[in-house]
Design an enzyme around this catalytic site. Sequence first.
Site, PDB file in Angstrom:
ATOM      1  CB  SER A  35      -0.965   0.005   1.173  1.00  0.00           C
ATOM      2  OG  SER A  35      -0.285  -0.254   2.379  1.00  0.00           O
ATOM      3  CG  ASP A 234      -3.182   4.988   9.025  1.00  0.00           C
ATOM      4  OD1 ASP A 234      -2.005   5.374   9.149  1.00  0.00           O
ATOM      5  OD2 ASP A 234      -3.688   4.697   7.926  1.00  0.00           O
ATOM      6  CG  HIS A 237      -1.215   3.453   4.867  1.00  0.00           C
ATOM      7  ND1 HIS A 237      -2.431   3.111   5.382  1.00  0.00           N
ATOM      8  CD2 HIS A 237      -0.768   2.370   4.212  1.00  0.00           C
ATOM      9  CE1 HIS A 237      -2.713   1.863   5.035  1.00  0.00           C
ATOM     10  NE2 HIS A 237      -1.720   1.396   4.333  1.00  0.00           N
TER      11      HIS A 237
HETATM   12  C1  LIG Z   1       4.079   2.068   5.432  1.00  0.00           C
HETATM   13  O1  LIG Z   1       5.396   2.516   5.653  1.00  0.00           O
HETATM   14  C2  LIG Z   1       5.736   2.771   6.994  1.00  0.00           C
HETATM   15  C3  LIG Z   1       7.125   3.308   6.988  1.00  0.00           C
HETATM   16  O2  LIG Z   1       8.022   2.405   6.402  1.00  0.00           O
HETATM   17  C4  LIG Z   1       5.584   1.504   7.813  1.00  0.00           C
HETATM   18  O3  LIG Z   1       5.842   1.781   9.161  1.00  0.00           O
HETATM   19  C5  LIG Z   1       4.172   0.976   7.652  1.00  0.00           C
HETATM   20  O4  LIG Z   1       4.040  -0.212   8.350  1.00  0.00           O
HETATM   21  C6  LIG Z   1       3.861   0.777   6.183  1.00  0.00           C
HETATM   22  N1  LIG Z   1       2.497   0.333   6.050  1.00  0.00           N
HETATM   23  C7  LIG Z   1       2.122  -0.626   5.252  1.00  0.00           C
HETATM   24  C8  LIG Z   1       0.698  -1.028   5.326  1.00  0.00           C
HETATM   25  O5  LIG Z   1       2.896  -1.197   4.490  1.00  0.00           O
END
Ligand SMILES: *[C@@H]1O[C@H](CO)[C@@H](O)[C@H](O)[C@H]1NC(C)=O
Length: 264
Positions: A35, A234, A237
């Site tokens: 995502s 959240d 993201h």
């Molecule tokens: C999106 O990126 C952030 C930073 O790397 C991370 O902490 C987060 O878990 C990621 N979210 C998803 C759903 O991949």
Amino acid sequence: MAKSTALLLMIMALSYLTSMANSQVKNIFLLAGQSNMSGLGGVVKNLWDGIVPPECSPSPAILKLDANLQWVEATEPLHADIDVNVTCGIGPGMPFANSLLNKTSSLGIVGLVPCAMAGNKISEWQKGTFLYNQLVKRAKAATLQEFGVIRAMLWYQGESDTVRLRDANAYKGKMQQFFTDLRSDLGLPKLLIIQVALASGGKHYTEIVRGAQLNPELANVVTVDAKNLQLHKDNLHLTVSSQVLLGHMMADAFMKTNSTTSSS
Ligand SMILES: *[C@@H]1O[C@H](CO)[C@@H](O)[C@H](O)[C@H]1NC(C)=O
Ligand SMILES: *[C@@H]1O[C@H](CO)[C@@H](O)[C@H](O)[C@H]1NC(C)=O
Ligand SMILES: *[C@@H]1O[C@H](CO)[C@@H](O)[C@H](O)[C@H]1NC(C)=O
Ligand SMILES: *[C@@H]1O[C@H](CO)[C@@H](O)[C@H](O)[C@H]1NC(C)=O
């Protein structure tokens, strides 16, 4: 006789024009992952606020391969017709392309090939899977009729592999296998891969996945670190400004490495 000559000339002119247009797409970039690569910047409660920062503006010099395998002018949300089961917003693709164009005047057209999908594990990108096949298919379609050269793949994935220890421990091997198979299937053994090291979203085994990403032990894999990038409320993201920053970081990484490696 005269009629058929005219027809022939017309066909020649048309195919000339088409090949002219096609030859303009010089620099192709594959975008894959989950995502954060699709881009959920500016999305709150499944609604995108519609705000496009200047760094993500459309440009006649930025095209994308759409879901029907046609080149069209790229606009945010870049992944809207690919990652159809989530509400997409701002991702790193447009700021990456704008930043590249901003850095080099002679670059020519940038062609983006969005292939990311929210919520998948690295096992879902192994050779033979839906996502893998789609990526290969779209990459091949992008280079048909000498559209241009695939310069790199931008890769941002791993969150879904931080939940279970077994997945996290298997990450490095699966990542290497995926990159190696992809390079082989595209006939680009040295394809540059610019990947993002996850910052912790609070899941248990993030550090193991980060370890694999920061030390991929594979040639021509460059990692940029998302560690200090800001997350949405959240905690899942990247925000719009983080996505813009990430796009710039990936463009910098490309400029730095492309002078020393050849992806063709
Ligand atoms: C999106 O990126 C952030 C930073 O790397 C991370 O902490 C987060 O878990 C990621 N979210 C998803 C759903 O991949
Ligand atoms: C291009 O670079 C200039 C100077 O560094 C900067 O002010 C501008 O915001 C950049 N434009 C984009 C679209 O990134
Ligand atoms: C989107 O969701 C529908 C319904 O659940 C499903 O059939 C379809 O395969 C999904 N599309 C993708 C690209 O995952
Ligand atoms: C990247 O490297 C390739 C191969 O060496 C070269 O043809 C191309 O012009 C370079 N692109 C940029 C933007 O420097």
